[in-house]
Design a protein around this motif. Structure first.
Motif, PDB file in Angstrom:
ATOM      1  N   SER A  26       0.839  -1.200   0.000  1.00 18.90           N
ATOM      2  CA  SER A  26       0.000   0.000   0.000  1.00 18.90           C
ATOM      3  C   SER A  26       0.872   1.247   0.000  1.00 18.90           C
ATOM      4  O   SER A  26       1.900   1.289   0.684  1.00 18.90           O
ATOM      5  CB  SER A  26      -0.909   0.015   1.230  1.00 18.90           C
ATOM      6  N   PRO A  27       0.474   2.279  -0.724  1.00 18.31           N
ATOM      7  CA  PRO A  27       1.239   3.531  -0.680  1.00 18.31           C
ATOM      8  C   PRO A  27       1.159   4.168   0.691  1.00 18.31           C
ATOM      9  O   PRO A  27       0.232   3.906   1.467  1.00 18.31           O
ATOM     10  CB  PRO A  27       0.554   4.394  -1.748  1.00 18.31           C
ATOM     11  N   ASP A  28       2.121   5.019   0.978  1.00 19.37           N
ATOM     12  CA  ASP A  28       2.206   5.638   2.302  1.00 19.37           C
ATOM     13  C   ASP A  28       0.921   6.344   2.702  1.00 19.37           C
ATOM     14  O   ASP A  28       0.501   6.285   3.863  1.00 19.37           O
ATOM     15  CB  ASP A  28       3.362   6.644   2.344  1.00 19.37           C
ATOM     16  N   GLU A  29       0.262   7.009   1.747  1.00 13.13           N
ATOM     17  CA  GLU A  29      -0.914   7.799   2.105  1.00 13.13           C
ATOM     18  C   GLU A  29      -2.101   6.926   2.516  1.00 13.13           C
ATOM     19  O   GLU A  29      -3.036   7.407   3.172  1.00 13.13           O
ATOM     20  CB  GLU A  29      -1.321   8.711   0.943  1.00 13.13           C
ATOM     21  N   ASP A  30      -2.092   5.637   2.134  1.00 14.88           N
ATOM     22  CA  ASP A  30      -3.197   4.743   2.512  1.00 14.88           C
ATOM     23  C   ASP A  30      -2.971   4.049   3.851  1.00 14.88           C
ATOM     24  O   ASP A  30      -3.911   3.514   4.439  1.00 14.88           O
ATOM     25  CB  ASP A  30      -3.398   3.668   1.440  1.00 14.88           C
ATOM     26  N   ARG A  31      -1.748   4.043   4.329  1.00 23.75           N
ATOM     27  CA  ARG A  31      -1.436   3.240   5.513  1.00 23.75           C
ATOM     28  C   ARG A  31      -2.092   3.745   6.794  1.00 23.75           C
ATOM     29  O   ARG A  31      -2.578   2.929   7.588  1.00 23.75           O
ATOM     30  CB  ARG A  31       0.086   3.133   5.671  1.00 23.75           C
ATOM     31  N   PRO A  32      -2.158   5.066   7.046  1.00 26.20           N
ATOM     32  CA  PRO A  32      -2.882   5.490   8.256  1.00 26.20           C
ATOM     33  C   PRO A  32      -4.331   5.033   8.268  1.00 26.20           C
ATOM     34  O   PRO A  32      -4.858   4.624   9.318  1.00 26.20           O
ATOM     35  CB  PRO A  32      -2.770   7.022   8.202  1.00 26.20           C
ATOM     36  N   ARG A  33      -5.003   5.087   7.104  1.00 25.52           N
ATOM     37  CA  ARG A  33      -6.398   4.643   7.040  1.00 25.52           C
ATOM     38  C   ARG A  33      -6.520   3.155   7.331  1.00 25.52           C
ATOM     39  O   ARG A  33      -7.419   2.714   8.061  1.00 25.52           O
ATOM     40  CB  ARG A  33      -6.960   4.966   5.650  1.00 25.52           C
ATOM     41  N   LEU A  34      -5.607   2.361   6.774  1.00 22.04           N
ATOM     42  CA  LEU A  34      -5.651   0.923   7.006  1.00 22.04           C
ATOM     43  C   LEU A  34      -5.396   0.581   8.472  1.00 22.04           C
ATOM     44  O   LEU A  34      -6.097  -0.241   9.069  1.00 22.04           O
ATOM     45  CB  LEU A  34      -4.611   0.223   6.123  1.00 22.04           C
ATOM     46  N   LEU A  35      -4.392   1.219   9.059  1.00 19.86           N
ATOM     47  CA  LEU A  35      -4.054   0.908  10.448  1.00 19.86           C
ATOM     48  C   LEU A  35      -5.126   1.397  11.406  1.00 19.86           C
ATOM     49  O   LEU A  35      -5.410   0.750  12.420  1.00 19.86           O
ATOM     50  CB  LEU A  35      -2.700   1.514  10.797  1.00 19.86           C
ATOM     51  N   SER A  36      -5.748   2.542  11.106  1.00 14.41           N
ATOM     52  CA  SER A  36      -6.825   3.011  11.972  1.00 14.41           C
ATOM     53  C   SER A  36      -8.047   2.108  11.857  1.00 14.41           C
ATOM     54  O   SER A  36      -8.731   1.843  12.848  1.00 14.41           O
ATOM     55  CB  SER A  36      -7.190   4.452  11.631  1.00 14.41           C
ATOM     56  N   ALA A  37      -8.334   1.605  10.650  1.00 11.66           N
ATOM     57  CA  ALA A  37      -9.437   0.660  10.492  1.00 11.66           C
ATOM     58  C   ALA A  37      -9.152  -0.635  11.250  1.00 11.66           C
ATOM     59  O   ALA A  37     -10.048  -1.227  11.864  1.00 11.66           O
ATOM     60  CB  ALA A  37      -9.666   0.364   9.013  1.00 11.66           C
ATOM     61  N   SER A  38      -7.890  -1.078  11.231  1.00 10.81           N
ATOM     62  CA  SER A  38      -7.515  -2.269  11.986  1.00 10.81           C
ATOM     63  C   SER A  38      -7.709  -2.052  13.481  1.00 10.81           C
ATOM     64  O   SER A  38      -8.243  -2.912  14.194  1.00 10.81           O
ATOM     65  CB  SER A  38      -6.052  -2.625  11.686  1.00 10.81           C
ATOM     66  N   SER A  39      -7.286  -0.878  13.965  1.00  7.43           N
ATOM     67  CA  SER A  39      -7.467  -0.569  15.379  1.00  7.43           C
ATOM     68  C   SER A  39      -8.945  -0.522  15.744  1.00  7.43           C
ATOM     69  O   SER A  39      -9.353  -0.994  16.812  1.00  7.43           O
ATOM     70  CB  SER A  39      -6.795   0.766  15.697  1.00  7.43           C
ATOM     71  N   SER A  40      -9.769   0.024  14.859  1.00  6.74           N
ATOM     72  CA  SER A  40     -11.207   0.065  15.119  1.00  6.74           C
ATOM     73  C   SER A  40     -11.788  -1.338  15.208  1.00  6.74           C
ATOM     74  O   SER A  40     -12.637  -1.616  16.059  1.00  6.74           O
ATOM     75  CB  SER A  40     -11.917   0.855  14.019  1.00  6.74           C
ATOM     76  N   ALA A  41     -11.336  -2.230  14.323  1.00  5.24           N
ATOM     77  CA  ALA A  41     -11.828  -3.608  14.360  1.00  5.24           C
ATOM     78  C   ALA A  41     -11.445  -4.288  15.674  1.00  5.24           C
ATOM     79  O   ALA A  41     -12.265  -4.983  16.290  1.00  5.24           O
ATOM     80  CB  ALA A  41     -11.261  -4.388  13.169  1.00  5.24           C
ATOM     81  N   PHE A  42     -10.208  -4.080  16.112  1.00  4.82           N
ATOM     82  CA  PHE A  42      -9.774  -4.663  17.383  1.00  4.82           C
ATOM     83  C   PHE A  42     -10.586  -4.098  18.552  1.00  4.82           C
ATOM     84  O   PHE A  42     -11.026  -4.843  19.436  1.00  4.82           O
ATOM     85  CB  PHE A  42      -8.284  -4.392  17.601  1.00  4.82           C
ATOM     86  N   ASN A  43     -10.794  -2.791  18.553  1.00  2.37           N
ATOM     87  CA  ASN A  43     -11.522  -2.182  19.664  1.00  2.37           C
ATOM     88  C   ASN A  43     -12.992  -2.590  19.685  1.00  2.37           C
ATOM     89  O   ASN A  43     -13.591  -2.716  20.755  1.00  2.37           O
ATOM     90  CB  ASN A  43     -11.383  -0.662  19.602  1.00  2.37           C
ATOM     91  N   ALA A  44     -13.574  -2.790  18.515  1.00  2.00           N
ATOM     92  CA  ALA A  44     -14.959  -3.260  18.477  1.00  2.00           C
ATOM     93  C   ALA A  44     -15.071  -4.655  19.082  1.00  2.00           C
ATOM     94  O   ALA A  44     -16.005  -4.953  19.840  1.00  2.00           O
ATOM     95  CB  ALA A  44     -15.467  -3.261  17.033  1.00  2.00           C
ATOM     96  N   GLY A  45     -14.113  -5.526  18.768  1.00  2.00           N
ATOM     97  CA  GLY A  45     -14.112  -6.856  19.371  1.00  2.00           C
ATOM     98  C   GLY A  45     -13.908  -6.807  20.872  1.00  2.00           C
ATOM     99  O   GLY A  45     -14.538  -7.553  21.630  1.00  2.00           O
TER     100      GLY A  45
END
Length: 300
Positions: A133-152
């Motif tokens: 993934s390009p650098d500009e997409d990585r914050p969005r991906l990592l924040s979505a991952s964190s959201s998934a973990f926190n929802a669980g």
């Protein structure tokens, strides 16, 4: 007018979407069990509180410090293989809790297996998620991952509450089955994510860290301080409010992380490293000051 490239129109790739869904399910299953392990060890198996505390400390050390070993392992054997091995360890661990309901040795061994699996899974998961993934997409991906973990994390404990005391064997069996199914899904992922990208060297400046040491040390100290405060917050908050109120606050805390992190991802990514530290630690300091005042409003 030229059409927007498909890679920009598409929010997540198939493997990325699966990993995000899997992150939610993995955390849901984990937090259906792990918050109640102290109850199992103390009330059901009769271990003293000192022993329980020591066991949980060792398990936490393996899970959080184990990433130092897990990162090189993932780099050596591959990201997908690391995730598969980690999920196999966690499936075996949750399955071992079933006979562990009558054996302290098995229960402790099961907990350590689960912790080792978590330590191995997280670095490989994050690396696989952003691979290619390009650098500009990585914050969005990592924040979505964190959201998934926190929802669980938010939904796991209440989902397991009806079973944890009455039918713990059923709970552990269901969680082990869930991890096995998620592991099967990981076996169909491409070998190591999307095509690799070359990350250019970035110039050193006063606005960013001069090496990887500074962010690493800050992370170690901040996670230690946060976990120390988090583990004992209930002893402070519940007598001053109520268990029900504190539970609602925790669910609101997790929900806020789920919603806010993706919304703020681009803004956070645009901050310099020192600015991110000032905003983050400034907000946490203000929150601790409010908690110190006690009462429903301050703790919320």
């Amino acid at each position: 007018m030229s059409a927007e490239p498909a890679t920009q129109r598409r929010r997540f790739t198939g493997p990325q979407g699966f990993l995000l869904a899997g992150s939610f399910l993995i955390t849901l299953g984990s937090f259906a069990v792990l918050p109640y392990v102290s109850v199992l060890l103390h009330q059901r198996l009769g271990l003293g509180l000192g022993t329980v505390g020591f066991v949980l400390a060792v398990a936490s050390l393996i899970q959080f410090a184990g990433g130092v070993v897990a990162g090189p392992v993932a780099a050596r054997i591959g990201l997908r293989r690391s995730m598969l091995l980690a999920l196999a360890l966690r499936t075996a661990g949750f399955g071992a809790f079933v006979p562990g309901l009558t054996s302290p040795v098995l229960a402790i061994g099961a907990l350590l297996l689960v912790s080792a699996g978590a330590a191995l899974y997280l670095p490989a998961n994050k690396a696989y998620l952003v691979a290619g993934s390009p650098d500009e997409d990585r914050p969005r991906l990592l924040s979505a991952s964190s959201s998934a973990f926190n929802a669980g994390m938010a939904l796991g404990p209440p989902a397991a509450a009806p079973l944890v005391l009455g039918s713990p064997g059923v709970l552990f069996t269901c969680v082990a089955g869930l991890f096995a199914l998620v592991g099967v899904g990981h076996a169909f992922l491409p070998r190591d994510g999307a095509r690799p990208v070359t990350v250019p060297d970035r110039p050193t400046s006063a606005d960013g860290p001069r090496s990887g040491l500074s962010p690493f040390l800050v992370t170690v100290v901040s996670v230690y301080a946060f976990m120390f405060f988090q583990h004992y917050l209930a002893l402070y908050a519940v007598p001053r409010t109520s268990a029900g109120f504190y539970g609602v606050v925790l669910m609101g805390y997790a929900a806020l992380l789920v919603v806010a992190q993706p919304l703020l991802a681009e803004w956070i990514a645009a901050l310099s490293y020192p600015a991110a530290l000032r905003w983050g630690f400034g907000a946490m300091a203000a929150g601790m000051a409010a908690i110190a005042g006690g009462g429903h409003v301050g703790i919320a």
